[in-house]
Design a protein around this motif. Structure first.
Motif, short mmCIF file in Angstrom:
data_model
loop_
_atom_site.label_atom_id
_atom_site.label_comp_id
_atom_site.label_asym_id
_atom_site.label_seq_id
_atom_site.Cartn_x
_atom_site.Cartn_y
_atom_site.Cartn_z
N LYS A 101 39.20 35.07 43.52
CA LYS A 101 39.23 35.35 42.09
C LYS A 101 39.98 34.28 41.31
O LYS A 101 40.72 34.56 40.37
CB LYS A 101 39.80 36.75 41.84
N ASN A 138 37.20 34.46 38.24
CA ASN A 138 37.45 35.35 37.10
C ASN A 138 37.14 34.56 35.82
O ASN A 138 37.67 33.46 35.63
CB ASN A 138 38.93 35.78 37.15
N GLY A 139 36.27 35.11 34.98
CA GLY A 139 35.75 34.36 33.84
C GLY A 139 36.47 34.57 32.52
O GLY A 139 35.94 34.18 31.47
N LEU A 163 33.63 37.87 38.35
CA LEU A 163 33.97 39.27 38.11
C LEU A 163 33.29 39.75 36.84
O LEU A 163 33.48 39.16 35.77
CB LEU A 163 35.48 39.44 37.93
N VAL A 164 32.51 40.80 36.94
CA VAL A 164 31.88 41.38 35.75
C VAL A 164 32.41 42.80 35.56
O VAL A 164 33.13 43.09 34.61
CB VAL A 164 30.34 41.33 35.84
N LYS A 165 32.09 43.67 36.51
CA LYS A 165 32.59 45.06 36.44
C LYS A 165 33.23 45.37 37.79
O LYS A 165 32.53 45.56 38.79
CB LYS A 165 31.43 46.00 36.12
N THR A 166 34.55 45.39 37.82
CA THR A 166 35.25 45.52 39.10
C THR A 166 35.36 46.98 39.54
O THR A 166 35.19 47.91 38.75
CB THR A 166 36.63 44.85 39.03
#
Lengths: 302, 302
Positions: A101, A138-139, A163-166
């Motif tokens: 991440k 991680n964006g 990472l979009v929906k963790t």
């Protein structure tokens, strides 16, 4: 492209399972923990465990995901075991995902990209420090923090999962917030991911820029599957975290493609379950991978 | 609490500067790079550089910020130099901030917390792998990903800085997005940070949960300073990234407190600037810290 290789691996082994090597020292059988007195000993024991486990599962799963935090806590010795684990898994023909991440501004993201996906020039040659096929990132910092990771593999030789929906309980605090335009933060991040991957779509129809989408939030996953047609999902949260095959069905398309499901504790510690009682840890892990394959395929292909 | 110690250090040295040890091998003077043939050699040269630099600045700055990415790219040897740098800086009385922007779900964040802020039990004793006073973290995953870092220091013996508004150009892509409630994502993250720190406020009036707020975005920083009265700012972006003392004035309160400003390249590579021509790298770095002190204080206290 690496995403084609991953999907080919899933199809050949008929198993959308990735084994999470979040190898806590506590997960090791007692005889492997006995007599360990320092971080070097702990790290060596962890690598020995990983090695046997990889040997046992290499022909039934396409990939491993190695969570670096479990190694960092043992310092330099832990990171040596981490590097050895990546190398060993790769040598057994597995796709290697480093779950780290990582995230930073451009110049610093470039260093992380060198560490995990590229190489660091040193004294006329170069070093592949922690060579992985995929890296989780991680964006939160936006495009210029993501581009350096993609620049290491302009032809898709490497990939990332953003990472979009963790899968964690609090993930909604920020990720589910609604933006002015009616979309949620996770949908907006999903749209960025589709965009970042748009020039890196493989023959399989998915791009080398994947997304982390937790199995524990099926309503959100369903929306993301619809809005992210070219994005492959890395799906944590199955098993110990509470996600079931039914929960994550929505991450897959009707043709049965669309994601790979991680299990860590459920496989590493399978030997402690009643179900696999009396089996050595590696044989139990193998059986757990086969059982997970049946469980997933019954739903995904059903 | 550690935040009191940091602020006391800033006041005693009358210098709100933190030296960023983003020590790229390329930054080293040629004579320190000569003959280096492998990652071990590179890592040793980097540590030797850091050591001399720390010796030169320890009495004029309160803290160093060590960016782990620059060490990870040299693998295990690089991370050894990273650990040595933390230890050496601490031994010289400096506050040590590890810039790693770590983030993960609870159980994994717990491992990172052990690695950087706590200890890892091993064979009856325990290891402080990369012992730091503060760690930078990314809050995209929400509260349960942050709590493990705070649990390592229930009385504020350690602290964190959470990314709120980062200094890079693309930071606005997500961070400046407006939520339905009219607030931006960075303001919302700022509010979470204030809440996470609410039980860890020191005598200084600031909490052990700080925020990363870039010098390059003064309009946003001004809003955050107003909305986050108990939050201390770690301020990157000064110098090489384009932020000036005037830009970051808004990060400070009228009493001259409120943040600490990072400079990396501007100090590490000072010896290459015309201004410090002919000086050894360490003497140039020291002078650059003193010049930065004057530059900042003239504006912050002005």
């Amino acid at each position: 492209m690496i995403i084609d290789t991953l999907i080919k691996g899933i199809q050949e082994k008929d198993n959308p399972t990735v084994v999470g090597l979040d190898t806590s020292f506590d997960y090791l059988p007692e005889e492997m923990r006995a007599g360990v007195a320092d971080s070097k000993g702990a790290a060596e024991a962890i690598f020995a465990f990983n090695k046997k486990l990889i040997d046992a599962v290499a022909d039934v799963v396409p990939a491993v995901k190695v969570q670096i935090a479990y190694y960092e806590m043992y310092g330099v010795e832990g990171l040596r075991a981490f590097a050895q684990t990546l190398q060993y898994a790769k040598a057994q023909g597995l796709i290697v995902i480093t779950d780290a991440k990582r995230n930073d501004i451009g110049a610093t993201a470039e260093c992380y990209a060198k560490a995990f996906l590229g190489e660091t020039p040193v004294g006329g040659s170069s070093l592949r420090a922690f060579d992985s096929d995929f890296l989780t990132v991680n964006g939160y910092l936006g495009s210029d923090s993501i581009k350096p990771f993609l620049s290491k593999a302009p032809n898709g030789e490497k990939g990332i999962f953003v990472l979009v929906k963790t899968s964690n309980r609090s993930s909604g605090e920020l990720q589910d917030m609604k933006l002015e335009n009616g979309k949620t933060v996770y949908e907006y991040m999903g749209a960025l991911v589709e965009e970042w991957g748009s020039t890196l779509v493989g023959e399989c129809g998915y791009s080398c820029v994947g997304a982390v989408v937790g199995a524990t939030h099926p309503a959100q996953a369903e929306i993301l599957r619809r809005e992210m047609p070219h994005t492959f999902f890395l799906i944590p949260g199955y098993g110990a975290q509470g996600g079931t095959a039914n929960d994550l069905k929505v991450c897959f398309k009707a043709d049965g493609t669309g994601g790979i499901v991680n299990s860590s504790r459920g496989i590493l510690c399978a030997y402690r379950q009643d179900r696999y009682k009396g089996m050595p840890f590696d044989a139990a892990a193998r059986q757990a991978c086969l059982d997970m394959k049946s469980d997933l395929n019954a739903v995904i292909k059903g």
